[in-house]
Design a protein around this motif. Structure first.
Motif, PDB file in Angstrom:
ATOM      1  N   GLU A  51      43.326 -84.572 -78.942  1.00  0.00           N
ATOM      2  CA  GLU A  51      42.120 -83.767 -78.725  1.00  0.00           C
ATOM      3  C   GLU A  51      42.411 -82.602 -77.783  1.00  0.00           C
ATOM      4  OE1 GLU A  51      38.102 -85.707 -78.289  1.00  0.00           O
ATOM      5  OE2 GLU A  51      39.378 -87.463 -77.961  1.00  0.00           O
ATOM      6  N   ILE A  52      43.161 -82.873 -76.726  1.00  0.00           N
ATOM      7  CA  ILE A  52      43.489 -81.820 -75.754  1.00  0.00           C
ATOM      8  C   ILE A  52      44.237 -80.679 -76.445  1.00  0.00           C
ATOM      9  CG2 ILE A  52      44.882 -81.294 -73.700  1.00  0.00           C
ATOM     10  CD1 ILE A  52      44.304 -84.218 -72.792  1.00  0.00           C
ATOM     11  N   LEU A  53      45.215 -81.036 -77.276  1.00  0.00           N
ATOM     12  CA  LEU A  53      45.984 -80.010 -77.978  1.00  0.00           C
ATOM     13  C   LEU A  53      45.134 -79.291 -79.022  1.00  0.00           C
ATOM     14  CD1 LEU A  53      49.351 -81.945 -78.460  1.00  0.00           C
ATOM     15  CD2 LEU A  53      48.891 -80.084 -76.842  1.00  0.00           C
ATOM     16  N   HIS A  54      44.337 -80.038 -79.762  1.00  0.00           N
ATOM     17  CA  HIS A  54      43.500 -79.424 -80.796  1.00  0.00           C
ATOM     18  C   HIS A  54      42.503 -78.442 -80.172  1.00  0.00           C
ATOM     19  CE1 HIS A  54      41.077 -78.925 -84.386  1.00  0.00           C
ATOM     20  NE2 HIS A  54      39.999 -79.263 -83.695  1.00  0.00           N
ATOM     21  N   ARG A  55      41.938 -78.801 -79.030  1.00  0.00           N
ATOM     22  CA  ARG A  55      40.961 -77.931 -78.367  1.00  0.00           C
ATOM     23  C   ARG A  55      41.624 -76.689 -77.777  1.00  0.00           C
ATOM     24  NH1 ARG A  55      38.499 -76.826 -73.564  1.00  0.00           N
ATOM     25  NH2 ARG A  55      36.214 -76.644 -73.571  1.00  0.00           N
ATOM     26  N   GLY A  56      42.901 -76.781 -77.461  1.00  0.00           N
ATOM     27  CA  GLY A  56      43.620 -75.625 -76.927  1.00  0.00           C
ATOM     28  C   GLY A  56      43.648 -75.538 -75.419  1.00  0.00           C
ATOM     29  N   ASP A  57      43.249 -76.623 -74.730  1.00  0.00           N
ATOM     30  CA  ASP A  57      43.307 -76.588 -73.269  1.00  0.00           C
ATOM     31  C   ASP A  57      44.753 -76.458 -72.787  1.00  0.00           C
ATOM     32  OD1 ASP A  57      40.579 -76.873 -72.231  1.00  0.00           O
ATOM     33  OD2 ASP A  57      40.575 -78.808 -73.250  1.00  0.00           O
ATOM     34  N   LEU A  58      45.653 -77.176 -73.443  1.00  0.00           N
ATOM     35  CA  LEU A  58      47.063 -77.151 -73.073  1.00  0.00           C
ATOM     36  C   LEU A  58      47.919 -77.003 -74.313  1.00  0.00           C
ATOM     37  CD1 LEU A  58      47.042 -80.129 -70.517  1.00  0.00           C
ATOM     38  CD2 LEU A  58      47.218 -77.705 -69.947  1.00  0.00           C
ATOM     39  N   ARG A  59      49.117 -76.476 -74.125  1.00  0.00           N
ATOM     40  CA  ARG A  59      50.090 -76.371 -75.207  1.00  0.00           C
ATOM     41  C   ARG A  59      51.011 -77.583 -75.164  1.00  0.00           C
ATOM     42  NH1 ARG A  59      50.109 -71.709 -72.427  1.00  0.00           N
ATOM     43  NH2 ARG A  59      52.155 -72.199 -71.535  1.00  0.00           N
ATOM     44  N   PRO A  60      51.679 -77.910 -76.256  1.00  0.00           N
ATOM     45  CA  PRO A  60      52.561 -79.082 -76.266  1.00  0.00           C
ATOM     46  C   PRO A  60      53.591 -79.066 -75.147  1.00  0.00           C
ATOM     47  CG  PRO A  60      52.218 -78.320 -78.501  1.00  0.00           C
ATOM     48  CD  PRO A  60      51.575 -77.296 -77.611  1.00  0.00           C
ATOM     49  N   GLU A  61      54.155 -77.892 -74.863  1.00  0.00           N
ATOM     50  CA  GLU A  61      55.184 -77.841 -73.819  1.00  0.00           C
ATOM     51  C   GLU A  61      54.617 -78.121 -72.431  1.00  0.00           C
ATOM     52  OE1 GLU A  61      54.188 -73.462 -74.838  1.00  0.00           O
ATOM     53  OE2 GLU A  61      54.404 -75.403 -75.874  1.00  0.00           O
ATOM     54  N   GLN A  62      53.300 -77.975 -72.257  1.00  0.00           N
ATOM     55  CA  GLN A  62      52.677 -78.304 -70.975  1.00  0.00           C
ATOM     56  C   GLN A  62      52.344 -79.785 -70.862  1.00  0.00           C
ATOM     57  OE1 GLN A  62      49.451 -75.354 -71.573  1.00  0.00           O
ATOM     58  NE2 GLN A  62      49.943 -74.625 -69.515  1.00  0.00           N
ATOM     59  N   LEU A  63      52.233 -80.438 -71.980  1.00  0.00           N
ATOM     60  CA  LEU A  63      51.794 -81.826 -71.997  1.00  0.00           C
ATOM     61  C   LEU A  63      53.002 -82.758 -71.872  1.00  0.00           C
ATOM     62  CD1 LEU A  63      48.941 -82.933 -72.122  1.00  0.00           C
ATOM     63  CD2 LEU A  63      49.263 -83.380 -74.548  1.00  0.00           C
ATOM     64  N   ARG A  64      53.651 -82.666 -70.734  1.00  0.00           N
ATOM     65  CA  ARG A  64      54.803 -83.507 -70.432  1.00  0.00           C
ATOM     66  C   ARG A  64      54.531 -84.209 -69.116  1.00  0.00           C
ATOM     67  NH1 ARG A  64      58.686 -82.198 -74.166  1.00  0.00           N
ATOM     68  NH2 ARG A  64      59.956 -83.866 -73.244  1.00  0.00           N
ATOM     69  N   GLY A  65      54.962 -85.464 -69.031  1.00  0.00           N
ATOM     70  CA  GLY A  65      54.674 -86.190 -67.807  1.00  0.00           C
ATOM     71  C   GLY A  65      55.385 -87.509 -67.714  1.00  0.00           C
ATOM     72  N   SER A  66      54.715 -88.480 -67.117  1.00  0.00           N
ATOM     73  CA  SER A  66      55.295 -89.788 -66.852  1.00  0.00           C
ATOM     74  C   SER A  66      55.425 -90.591 -68.133  1.00  0.00           C
ATOM     75  CB  SER A  66      54.409 -90.550 -65.864  1.00  0.00           C
ATOM     76  OG  SER A  66      53.238 -91.032 -66.514  1.00  0.00           O
TER      77      SER A  66
END
Length: 463
Positions: A227-242
């Motif tokens: 949902e976060i990616l589809h909505r455009g809040d963040l890009r895949p390269e930003q969605l990295r973490g633990s």
């Protein structure tokens, strides 16, 4: 929002913020900051493991290859954590992900987005080791605080407070949440954005949604990440973490992001990764919605009188500060409690040999961010130091040795044999173990402080 492996006295995981519900948030590769402290990396084992694909998503520059899965049964003993069950679930991974399309559609995720963001995913079975890690040794609370609350981090924290003063000003006016607490969480969760983990959140949550013992929980996290990616809040390269899917400088799980993230600067995106305004406001919004009391502190260091009944050191014993004062509990500097009608419970993390703390409502709010008392104590103390406050006055019993996991298991078993402990021995010291130990201590005339030491283990052995 922090890592697994905490303290022997606590016996629970230190989780990173909104990742608390995940029962750990571990680290990426390299390890998340707190994981690197606590060594949340169990040995790979001696048996060769089948190759598993790398985490999908954009790879950060300089990223090293993650260690492979050990190929062994998980330490929890859960039937879904046997090596055979893990291999079978991994073999069905593509079908499992595809079967989640109807759920994604119900969340208004387009087919195009679903296909785009799930393309190339592969099970990262190393997560199974991280989920079930059972380290032999843990750190004492004083070592934990020494590592997290240090001069370098305080200096950087003060720079952050100055650099983003307008954002902190606006957030504090809007929410009433103390800026020093927000800066403390930022510093302790990611060492001020320098160590956030680098696993692709979609791949990690997809793996955990299809393999292992927490599939229902992580299915929600996986779909929310889409949902976060589809909505455009963040890009895949930003969605990295633990490894458990917590991301950003203050380590939001996807569902926590959905609930608490705000667009503070009005650019149409809720960017808690590299937009300071959104990051600060979203972290504050999390604390506010969890019940933060504006203008109040988290707690006080206190000194207990000689002969104090440490059976009172219990979360269930909520008394007013005036009542604690009547019992002889004092602040070490002699200052009065500002709001004597406030209720607090007494925490004695090192028993009668160390400092005590009266914990107020805001301490419980920090524990909603991460349900480990040691973590919340570190956050509160670091915030006070950033504000210009002094170190704790009373010394810790640094001569005491932290029990190993095998010793903790033995202690629980001996307490059970004597009729004090009614749980299942697991080497993790939670409230049930501490209560059992306090009752044993009271039975032998020792201070009933629930502090597990080598001396207490010897007494239980009857030597």
């Amino acid at each position: 929002m922090t890592s697994a492996v905490l303290l022997a006295w606590l016996g629970s995981v230190a989780l990173t913020g909104a990742a608390a519900q995940a029962q750990s948030s571990g680290g990426g590769n390299p390890l998340n900051f707190l994981d690197s402290i606590f060594g949340n990396t169990p040995p790979a084992g001696n048996r060769a493991a089948p190759a598993t694909g790398p985490a999908s998503g954009p790879a950060p520059a300089g990223s090293a290859a993650a260690p492979p899965w050990s190929g062994e049964d998980g330490g929890s003993g859960h039937p879904l954590m046997t090596a055979q069950a893990i291999r079978e679930a991994a073999g069905n991974f593509d079908a499992c992900v595809a079967a989640m399309w109807p759920d994604a559609q119900r969340r208004n995720i387009s087919r195009d987005s679903f296909e785009r963001y799930t393309a190339g995913l592969s099970p990262d079975l190393r997560l199974m080791d991280l989920m079930d890690s059972q380290p032999e040794f843990t750190k004492a609370i004083w070592d934990y605080l020494d590592i997290l609350v240090n001069d370098n981090r305080m200096a950087r924290g003060r720079e952050i407070l100055t650099q983003y003063k307008p954002q902190f000003d606006a957030t504090e006016r809007a929410t009433g949440v103390d800026r020093y607490i927000i800066a403390s969480i930022w510093g302790i969760e990611s060492n001020y954005s320098t160590q956030m983990g680098d696993r692709y959140v979609v791949n990690s949550t997809a793996t955990l949604a299809c393999v292992g013992r927490r599939q229902a929980y992580f299915k929600d996290e996986f779909l929310t990440a889409l949902e976060i990616l589809h909505r455009g809040d963040l890009r895949p390269e930003q969605l990295r973490g633990s490894w458990a899917g917590a991301f950003g400088p203050t380590q939001f799980m996807p569902t926590a992001f959905k609930r608490f993230a705000v667009d503070a600067d009005g650019d149409g995106r809720r960017n808690v990764v590299d937009n300071p305004a959104d990051l600060i406001a979203s972290t504050a919004n999390n604390l506010k919605k969890d019940g933060w009391q504006p203008g109040a502190t988290w707690g006080y260091e206190v000194v207990m009188p000689k002969g104090f009944n440490y059976m009172m050191a219990d979360r269930k014993q909520m008394l007013t500060l005036a009542q604690w004062h009547e019992m002889g509990v004092r602040r070490p500097n002699g200052q009065p409690f500002p709001r004597s009608a406030e209720k607090a419970y007494l925490l004695a993390p090192a028993g009668s040999e160390g400092p005590g703390f009266l914990m107020l409502t805001n301490f419980r709010v920090i524990m909603k961010y991460n349900p480990a008392e040691a973590y919340a104590l570190a956050i509160g103390h670091f915030a006070d130091r950033l504000r210009g406050g002094p170190p704790f006055v009373q010394p810790w019993p640094r001569h005491e040795r932290v029990l190993s996991r095998s010793e903790r298991l033995e202690l629980q078993q001996l307490l059970a044999q004597r009729g004090f402990y009614r749980g299942t021995p697991d080497g993790q010291f939670g409230s049930m173990t501490r209560e059992a130990l306090r009752n044993f201590q009271a039975s032998i005339g020792a201070p009933a402080d629930g502090f597990a030491t080598g001396d207490m283990l010897e007494k239980l052995r009857g030597r």
